[in-house]
Design a protein around this motif. Structure first.
Motif, mmCIF file in Angstrom:
data_model
loop_
_atom_site.group_PDB
_atom_site.id
_atom_site.type_symbol
_atom_site.label_atom_id
_atom_site.label_comp_id
_atom_site.label_asym_id
_atom_site.label_seq_id
_atom_site.Cartn_x
_atom_site.Cartn_y
_atom_site.Cartn_z
ATOM 1 N N PHE A 8 0.825 -1.210 0.000
ATOM 2 C CA PHE A 8 0.000 0.000 0.000
ATOM 3 C C PHE A 8 0.859 1.260 0.000
ATOM 4 C CE2 PHE A 8 -2.921 -3.147 1.614
ATOM 5 C CZ PHE A 8 -4.163 -2.730 1.159
ATOM 6 N N ASP A 9 0.356 2.299 -0.652
ATOM 7 C CA ASP A 9 0.969 3.618 -0.599
ATOM 8 C C ASP A 9 0.224 4.435 0.450
ATOM 9 O OD1 ASP A 9 2.029 6.133 -0.923
ATOM 10 O OD2 ASP A 9 1.683 6.242 -3.085
ATOM 11 N N LEU A 10 0.875 4.734 1.564
ATOM 12 C CA LEU A 10 0.195 5.401 2.671
ATOM 13 C C LEU A 10 -0.111 6.870 2.405
ATOM 14 C CD1 LEU A 10 2.033 3.895 5.796
ATOM 15 C CD2 LEU A 10 -0.003 3.070 4.584
ATOM 16 N N THR A 11 0.394 7.399 1.297
ATOM 17 C CA THR A 11 0.067 8.791 0.964
ATOM 18 C C THR A 11 -1.312 8.900 0.319
ATOM 19 O OG1 THR A 11 1.087 8.698 -1.240
ATOM 20 C CG2 THR A 11 2.508 9.316 0.614
ATOM 21 N N GLN A 12 -1.960 7.767 0.069
ATOM 22 C CA GLN A 12 -3.262 7.777 -0.610
ATOM 23 C C GLN A 12 -4.298 6.974 0.181
ATOM 24 O OE1 GLN A 12 -2.731 6.491 -4.668
ATOM 25 N NE2 GLN A 12 -1.047 7.895 -5.029
ATOM 26 N N PRO A 13 -4.692 7.445 1.362
ATOM 27 C CA PRO A 13 -5.728 6.732 2.139
ATOM 28 C C PRO A 13 -7.084 6.864 1.461
ATOM 29 C CG PRO A 13 -5.211 8.823 3.172
ATOM 30 C CD PRO A 13 -4.230 8.666 2.046
ATOM 31 N N SER A 14 -7.925 5.883 1.660
ATOM 32 C CA SER A 14 -9.287 5.967 1.137
ATOM 33 C C SER A 14 -10.190 6.758 2.082
ATOM 34 C CB SER A 14 -9.861 4.569 0.912
ATOM 35 O OG SER A 14 -9.800 3.811 2.105
ATOM 36 N N GLN A 43 -9.760 9.094 6.070
ATOM 37 C CA GLN A 43 -8.870 9.455 7.168
ATOM 38 C C GLN A 43 -9.519 10.464 8.103
ATOM 39 O OE1 GLN A 43 -5.026 10.922 5.936
ATOM 40 N NE2 GLN A 43 -4.153 10.715 7.981
ATOM 41 N N GLU A 44 -9.375 10.215 9.396
ATOM 42 C CA GLU A 44 -9.710 11.155 10.448
ATOM 43 C C GLU A 44 -8.518 11.202 11.399
ATOM 44 O OE1 GLU A 44 -13.365 10.268 12.389
ATOM 45 O OE2 GLU A 44 -14.527 10.166 10.532
ATOM 46 N N ALA A 45 -8.613 11.991 12.440
ATOM 47 C CA ALA A 45 -7.486 12.108 13.378
ATOM 48 C C ALA A 45 -7.157 10.775 14.033
ATOM 49 C CB ALA A 45 -7.792 13.160 14.436
ATOM 50 N N ASP A 69 -7.858 1.108 0.712
ATOM 51 C CA ASP A 69 -8.382 0.108 -0.209
ATOM 52 C C ASP A 69 -7.357 -0.103 -1.311
ATOM 53 O OD1 ASP A 69 -10.812 -0.088 1.166
ATOM 54 O OD2 ASP A 69 -11.616 1.640 0.088
ATOM 55 N N GLY A 70 -6.901 -1.339 -1.484
ATOM 56 C CA GLY A 70 -5.920 -1.627 -2.516
ATOM 57 C C GLY A 70 -6.564 -1.762 -3.884
ATOM 58 N N ALA A 89 -9.813 -7.671 -3.739
ATOM 59 C CA ALA A 89 -9.559 -6.277 -3.390
ATOM 60 C C ALA A 89 -9.144 -6.179 -1.925
ATOM 61 C CB ALA A 89 -10.794 -5.428 -3.653
ATOM 62 N N PRO A 90 -7.839 -6.147 -1.643
ATOM 63 C CA PRO A 90 -7.371 -6.070 -0.261
ATOM 64 C C PRO A 90 -7.655 -4.719 0.380
ATOM 65 C CG PRO A 90 -5.526 -5.876 -1.771
ATOM 66 C CD PRO A 90 -6.729 -6.190 -2.601
ATOM 67 N N PHE A 91 -7.826 -4.713 1.696
ATOM 68 C CA PHE A 91 -8.024 -3.465 2.421
ATOM 69 C C PHE A 91 -7.562 -3.639 3.864
ATOM 70 C CE2 PHE A 91 -11.860 -5.802 3.517
ATOM 71 C CZ PHE A 91 -12.038 -5.498 4.866
ATOM 72 N N PHE A 92 -7.333 -2.512 4.540
ATOM 73 C CA PHE A 92 -7.136 -2.560 5.989
ATOM 74 C C PHE A 92 -7.582 -1.243 6.594
ATOM 75 C CE2 PHE A 92 -3.058 -0.711 4.737
ATOM 76 C CZ PHE A 92 -2.793 0.218 5.735
ATOM 77 N N LEU A 93 -7.952 -1.315 7.867
ATOM 78 C CA LEU A 93 -8.400 -0.146 8.623
ATOM 79 C C LEU A 93 -7.722 -0.162 9.980
ATOM 80 C CD1 LEU A 93 -11.929 1.329 9.049
ATOM 81 C CD2 LEU A 93 -10.657 0.641 11.087
ATOM 82 N N LEU A 94 -7.265 1.022 10.423
ATOM 83 C CA LEU A 94 -6.623 1.167 11.721
ATOM 84 C C LEU A 94 -7.265 2.324 12.461
ATOM 85 C CD1 LEU A 94 -2.956 0.964 10.399
ATOM 86 C CD2 LEU A 94 -4.232 -0.895 11.474
ATOM 87 N N ALA A 95 -7.489 2.145 13.761
ATOM 88 C CA ALA A 95 -8.072 3.215 14.565
ATOM 89 C C ALA A 95 -7.492 3.172 15.964
ATOM 90 C CB ALA A 95 -9.597 3.077 14.618
ATOM 91 N N SER A 96 -7.384 4.339 16.565
ATOM 92 C CA SER A 96 -6.990 4.457 17.965
ATOM 93 C C SER A 96 -7.934 5.465 18.593
ATOM 94 C CB SER A 96 -5.533 4.915 18.083
ATOM 95 O OG SER A 96 -5.148 4.986 19.442
ATOM 96 N N LEU A 97 -9.056 4.971 19.089
ATOM 97 C CA LEU A 97 -10.133 5.832 19.547
ATOM 98 C C LEU A 97 -9.682 6.664 20.742
ATOM 99 C CD1 LEU A 97 -13.045 3.262 19.218
ATOM 100 C CD2 LEU A 97 -12.127 4.839 17.510
ATOM 101 N N GLY A 98 -9.844 7.973 20.615
ATOM 102 C CA GLY A 98 -9.379 8.879 21.651
ATOM 103 C C GLY A 98 -7.907 9.191 21.547
ATOM 104 N N GLY A 99 -7.227 8.574 20.585
ATOM 105 C CA GLY A 99 -5.806 8.810 20.371
ATOM 106 C C GLY A 99 -5.575 9.373 18.982
ATOM 107 N N SER A 100 -4.581 8.831 18.271
ATOM 108 C CA SER A 100 -4.298 9.319 16.926
ATOM 109 C C SER A 100 -3.685 8.214 16.080
ATOM 110 C CB SER A 100 -3.351 10.523 16.967
ATOM 111 O OG SER A 100 -2.089 10.145 17.485
#
Length: 218
Positions: A32-38, A40-42, A48-49, A174-185
């Motif tokens: 994945f190229d991290l400069t192109q998120p599908s 994004q929030e804080a 999405d690949g 179609a590969p994908f991944f999602l990451l979250a840190s609720l209340g963090g960043s």
């Protein structure tokens, strides 16, 4: 009687052989190229690949998902006062005439972060069931990182075996991944590559040599 028993045993062995032959290891590898998120929030980011060759997944298969990032890229997760979420998956091939929903159950789930910097206070614990959408994958949710602390990594890997799968077989591409840190960043950061370190060390070596040859006047 004896012939019937031998025939039944032979039939069961053949059936076992067919069943074993059908099970396979399915690998999803994507960079994945991290400069192109599908999206994004804080405190959340998802990717999405692009479409890859369709992979047929069925009950009994072992699925391996290895998602890496472009050279010099990393994800930084900073824990807040709530949970972190790490979700790896592959979408179903939408080009099929009748895409199936993919209610599924998985087992023997393992997870690894590549190039990890920092520590987890507890190992990620994954969910073993998903329903209602055209994907298969693994989902990890919990308080894995000490509040206020951060980890960074350059890729994600999950492995699991498929126990149940609606309609027995599906195609995914179609590969994908999602990451979250609720209340963090959650943020993308640059990681110096090996040749950058080599150049830096080389520069220090040159400076040391010059100092030896040309010491400061007393």
């Amino acid at each position: 009687m004896k012939q019937n028993m031998m025939f039944a045993l032979l039939a069961s062995c053949c059936a076992f052989g067919v069943s074993s032959a059908q099970a396979d290891t399915i690998s999803f590898n994507y960079n994945f190229d991290l400069t192109q998120p599908s999206y994004q929030e804080a405190d959340l980011i998802s990717f999405d690949g692009a479409r890859i060759e369709s992979q047929r997944v069925q009950v009994g298969d072992v699925v391996e998902m290895t998602y890496t990032f472009k050279p010099g890229q990393a994800i930084n997760l900073r824990a807040g006062n709530s949970e972190q979420i790490l979700w790896l998956g592959a979408e179903q091939d939408a080009s099929r005439s009748k895409p199936n929903t993919s209610n599924f159950t998985i087992a023997n789930l393992s997870f690894d972060l590549l190039g990890l910097r920092g520590n987890f206070q507890s190992p990620p614990a994954g969910a073993i069931h998903a329903s209602g959408s055209s994907h298969i994958g693994s989902y990890f949710s919990g308080n894995f990182i000490t509040p206020g602390q951060s980890v960074s990594f350059t890729g994600l890997r999950a492995r699991f075996s498929v126990q149940e799968l609606q309609d027995n077989a599906h195609y995914y591409n179609a590969p994908f991944f999602l990451l979250a840190s609720l209340g963090g960043s959650v943020s993308v950061q640059a990681v110096p590559e090996a040749h950058t370190y080599a150049m830096l060390l080389g520069g220090f070596a040159v400076l040391a040599l010059l100092r030896r040859r040309y010491p400061k006047p007393a």
